[in-house]
Design a protein around this motif. Structure first.
Motif, mmCIF file in Angstrom:
data_model
loop_
_atom_site.group_PDB
_atom_site.id
_atom_site.type_symbol
_atom_site.label_atom_id
_atom_site.label_comp_id
_atom_site.label_asym_id
_atom_site.label_seq_id
_atom_site.Cartn_x
_atom_site.Cartn_y
_atom_site.Cartn_z
ATOM 1 N N HIS B 54 197.750 -44.017 47.304
ATOM 2 C CA HIS B 54 196.624 -43.640 46.458
ATOM 3 C C HIS B 54 196.902 -42.271 45.793
ATOM 4 C CE1 HIS B 54 192.199 -43.494 45.562
ATOM 5 N NE2 HIS B 54 192.473 -42.211 45.519
ATOM 6 N N MET B 56 199.821 -40.848 45.195
ATOM 7 C CA MET B 56 200.882 -40.923 44.194
ATOM 8 C C MET B 56 200.338 -41.513 42.885
ATOM 9 S SD MET B 56 203.267 -39.485 45.662
ATOM 10 C CE MET B 56 203.025 -38.874 47.319
ATOM 11 N N ALA B 57 199.493 -42.528 43.014
ATOM 12 C CA ALA B 57 198.973 -43.193 41.812
ATOM 13 C C ALA B 57 198.025 -42.290 41.023
ATOM 14 C CB ALA B 57 198.266 -44.494 42.202
ATOM 15 N N THR B 58 197.455 -41.298 41.697
ATOM 16 C CA THR B 58 196.496 -40.408 41.020
ATOM 17 C C THR B 58 197.012 -38.967 41.010
ATOM 18 O OG1 THR B 58 195.328 -40.100 43.121
ATOM 19 C CG2 THR B 58 194.506 -41.838 41.688
#
Lengths: 200, 458, 226
Positions: B54, B56-58
């Motif tokens: 989560h 890394m994605a944000t």
């Protein structure tokens, strides 16, 4: 905005692509409030903290001064946070003690914010009760008072009760190292002696 | 040097193998016990994995929030594209403070960018205060070989001798580990109380609150984070965590995976500057240093989830035999084999993805469930595609075998050749094997020949 | 039950005995065994060595060859794990032998008799990719006359690892020498496992050291009626 910041954020966005998948976080572990907070939790804390070679004492609140005197004996230079509870022995209050003055203390007595039974951890939150961080660090002997009512069962219980406003130190036993053959050896730079007095 | 060549050297060091074998065997058993008593260990791992994915994605959002929160709490945030930029920031702060000495908490990020050497070149001595880092620093010939215990390749007697010859100034220390610890305490005590500036790494940086966390054992961390007037923390951008609550996951996963304790002796959490308590000047340097390259690989990016516990090193049969130095990186072991080539470019360490038998022990213990074997295989594919000629003997053999296996007729022909000790199957496997192991007697007939004889071609 | 045998190219070429034992054993348990002669290689070695592209044709081929069978049984945990993970269309119906016996046929006592001292090496892929757990040991414990001795450090890799054994031969040998020492410590006559690849590695050292210890695939013990 600095160029380094702009560059790094641009690289991150480029690496992630236009629509990165953002996964949900499953929190199916034991959350704060899951475990019962009863007398057994205090017993467990006493057990886990003593396994770190801290010395654990359990007393009624009224017997606190006697116990602390018994631990420290006579003639020591004992520091306490400014305005700390009366321990019935001569103390040096920390009203901005210099590093040299801290270094001359033989021992320090402080309170604590809370304690974690599962891991045998004492939580110090910088302030009136736990003192500032240097006070519990420089002297070689720390006597830490833990109210039985402040013992929580688990790490999530503790994190839920804490916040970012003041510096926090989680203490689990005296200073130690695992750097010699991966075995825990007590006594390096932090206080080498830790007495935990659980009261009430 | 390739991993194979480096391993050839370290494998011959019997003392090193004994030291590492003894330490890792002990910690493996302890970790099993520490993990077994947590009934929700698997849900915690699932949460840890998801929080990291989560994050890394944000990541852009988390980093900007972290910067805002640290700044609001009185800290100064710097961004560094690479190690040179980060080192220059630290050197300029030291010069402004007017110190020619800084004390350091063990930090892999600073080791990765060779901060000590960079500061030395600017006339600033960086004094390592972690016991194992000190052991390595005191012997100019030595190098780190483990994430958690950089001097794991040294046993007690060797450390004692080193200390007697250096910091204990010829004084005999005796055989107790506590005497070694005492020598380090005496050596560093005055530095902790007088040096005006410290440099640390970070285990976590909480975007929501701007809180930084350092997990340690000896109290050298607390000393560095508390006593000097100025604190500089270097943090890889992947170390950010979105929420305060996330601490409850990692403060359970990390100690038990790392030193196999319920909790490490000391964890410090601070947010910016606190008047009257600790450093009154705080700098946070956010380092890229190749991390965005790792992030760009959808499969390989999970390597950034690593929380540096070192459990994968301790269970790895390859690491246990060759030691950390054969990996020629600050990050050895299974995690190093996937992190180093991605951080520094595949061409810099093309043999590391092969430094594994793919036994899977690392994945089994990883507290954030990084599928190291799958990433190793993925990186092998990338090395083959991006770094190697399509005409290496291996590439030709693999192609030859793929062709041989593509039809039944060719496959059976290849089997006949193999029986005669020739052909693609034998060519690929034979060299290197018989030097140390016998080959089985080739069977008189293949399974399919037997089947056809018994059941017909049907 | 009608099952297809996925022999693996390795066993087909080098260890036909393992395949023959699977046939004997499954027939004894009432299965009708077919051997699709069109099968070649599952592509594991290619993928694990970085040649995924070269493997894709082999994956397609595997899927075609085994498409029409209800169940596929293999004497290799490692190749079973590979096809289960990589070949979606048929992977789910491919079983490693001990999984098949216990989960699909529901047998633990397969009627074997093997009066020898035996130690079992659980291969990494059977343990950590297939999670076969103690299935092989449960089957072995029911074998008449067997003297089954526990292997120290059983869960640790033998050092084979496909091309690892050749590319990192020195490290591989260091791992192997510890495994062999543990095997010898059991004083077993036979070392068995669910993968002949690991057994070829262990057996190669046992033979080079003239130890007299044999290696046998677990199917060969389960098929035995000595």
């Amino acid at each position: 905005m600095s160029t380094a910041k702009a560059d790094i954020l641009a690289r991150v966005r480029g690496a992630l692509g236009p629509s990165p998948v953002v996964p949900e976080i499953p929190r199916t572990y034991r959350l704060a409030g899951t475990l019962v907070r009863d007398a057994a939790v205090v017993d467990l804390f006493c057990e886990t903290v003593s396994e770190y070679k801290a010395t654990v004492h359990r007393v009624a609140e009224s017997a606190l001064p006697d116990k602390v005197r018994a631990i420290l004996g006579e003639g020591l230079r004992v520091g306490v946070p400014a305005g700390f509870r009366d321990l019935g022995l001569p103390v040096i209050e920390d009203r901005g003690l210099s590093v040299a003055e801290l270094d001359e203390l033989d021992a320090v007595v402080t309170g604590s914010a809370l304690a974690i039974a599962d891991t045998g951890t004492i939580v110090l939150v910088s302030g009136e009760n736990s003192g500032r961080r240097a006070l519990t660090l420089v002297p070689d002997h720390h006597v830490c008072l833990v109210a039985a009512s402040s013992v929580v069962p688990s790490v999530p219980d503790a994190i839920a009760a804490l916040g970012p406003d003041a510096p926090i130190t989680l203490v689990s036993g005296p200073s130690a190292t695992s750097d010699i053959e991966l075995d825990r050896v007590e006594g390096v730079h932090g206080p080498r002696r830790l007495d935990v007095v659980v009261f009430g | 040097m390739s991993f194979q060549s480096a391993a050839k050297v370290t494998l011959k060091d019997a003392q090193l193998r004994r030291n590492i074998g003894k330490a890792t065997t002990l910690i493996r058993e302890k970790r099993l016990r520490a993990v077994a008593e947590v009934p929700d260990w698997e849900p915690l791992r699932d949460a840890g994995e998801a929080i990291k994915a989560h994050t890394m994605a944000t990541l852009p959002e988390q980093l900007e929030k972290l910067e805002a929160a640290v700044t609001a709490a009185g800290g100064v945030v710097h961004w560094a594209r690479d190690g040179a930029e980060a080192n220059a920031i630290v050197a300029s702060i030291a010069k402004r403070v007017g110190t020619d000495e800084v004390i350091k908490v063990k930090s892999l990020a600073t080791d990765e960018i060779e901060m000590n050497e960079a500061l030395e070149a600017e006339g600033i001595h960086a004094l390592e205060t972690d016991l194992a880092e000190l052991i390595v620093q005191l012997n100019p010939e030595d190098k780190q070989s483990h994430i958690l215990v950089p001097a794991i390749h040294r046993n007690r007697a060797e450390i004692r001798t080193l200390f007697e010859q250096t910091i204990a100034q010829g004084q005999s220390l005796g055989n107790e580990a506590s005497a070694i610890a005492e020598a380090a305490r005496l050596h560093l005590r005055n530095k902790f109380l007088t040096v005006p500036m410290a440099v640390s790494g970070a285990n976590f940086g909480i975007a929501e609150t701007g809180t930084i966390g350092v997990v340690e054992s000896e109290g050298n961390g607390r000393m560095c984070l508390t006593m000097p007037r100025v604190l500089v923390t270097l943090m890889g951008i992947e170390k950010v965590l979105p929420a305060w609550q996330d601490l409850e996951v990692f403060l359970q996963l990390l100690p038990r995976s790392s030193t196999a304790e319920r909790m490490n002796p000391y964890t410090s959490l601070w947010t910016g500057v606190r008047p009257g308590d600790g450093p009154q000047e705080f700098h946070l340097i956010l380092l890229d240093g190749g991390r965005t390259n790792v992030l760009a690989d959808e499969v390989g990016r999970a390597a950034l989830h690593c929380i540096r516990c070192s459990a994968c090193l301790n269970v790895c049969p390859v690491y246990e035999r060759v030691g950390g130095q054969a990996y020629e990186s600050v990050y050895p072991g299974p995690i190093g084999a996937i992190l180093t080539p991605q951080l520094n470019g595949l061409g810099s360490a093309p043999s590391l993805p092969w430094a594994s038998s793919l036994c899977g022990a690392c994945y089994e213990v990883c507290p954030v469930k990084i599928d190291i074997p799958s990433i190793l295989i993925h990186l092998r594919g990338r090395v083959v595609r991006e770094e190697k000629s399509r005409l290496t003997p291996e590439a030709l053999a693999m192609k030859g075998m793929a062709a041989a296996f593509s039809t039944r007729r060719r496959y059976e022909a290849a089997q006949r050749l193999a029986k005669l000790g020739r052909g693609p199957i034998v060519k690929a496997a034979l060299p290197g094997w018989t030097a140390m192991r016998d080959l089985p007697e080739p069977p008189k007939e293949t399974f399919r020949d037997w089947w056809k004889r018994e059941h017909g071609e049907g | 039950m009608k099952v297809a045998l996925f022999i693996t190219c390795f066993n087909d070429t080098l260890f036909p005995g393992a395949g023959k034992a699977v046939v004997t054993l499954l027939q004894r348990l009432g299965c009708e065994v077919e051997f699709p002669l069109e099968q070649t290689c599952c592509g594991q070695m290619h993928v694990n060595s970085g040649y995924e592209h070269e493997a894709s044709g082999l994956h397609d081929r595997f899927a075609r060859v085994f498409a029409d069978y209800d169940a596929v049984v293999s004497p290799s945990a490692s190749c079973t794990a590979h096809v289960r993970e990589r070949i979606e269309s048929v992977g789910g119906k491919v079983f490693e032998l001990t999984e098949f016996l216990i989960d699909q046929l529901g047998v633990v006592d397969v009627g074997a008799s093997f009066p020898h001292r035996v130690t079992f090496h659980p291969t990494c892929h059977s343990l950590r990719l297939l999670n076969v757990g103690d299935r092989p040991l449960r089957l072995l414990r029911e074998v008449r006359g067997i003297d089954l001795v526990e292997l120290d450090g059983a869960r640790e890799c033998c050092g084979f690892g496909g091309t690892f054994a050749i590319k990192n031969a020195d490290t591989s040998m260091a791992m192997l020498s510890d495994k062999v020492r543990h095997v010898l410590d059991t004083r077993a006559e036979v070392c068995t496992s669910a993968d002949t690849s690991c057994l070829m590695h262990i057996g190669g050292a046992l033979s080079r050291g003239r130890t007299g210890v044999r290696t046998m695939h677990i199917a060969e013990i389960l098929a035995a009626q000595e």
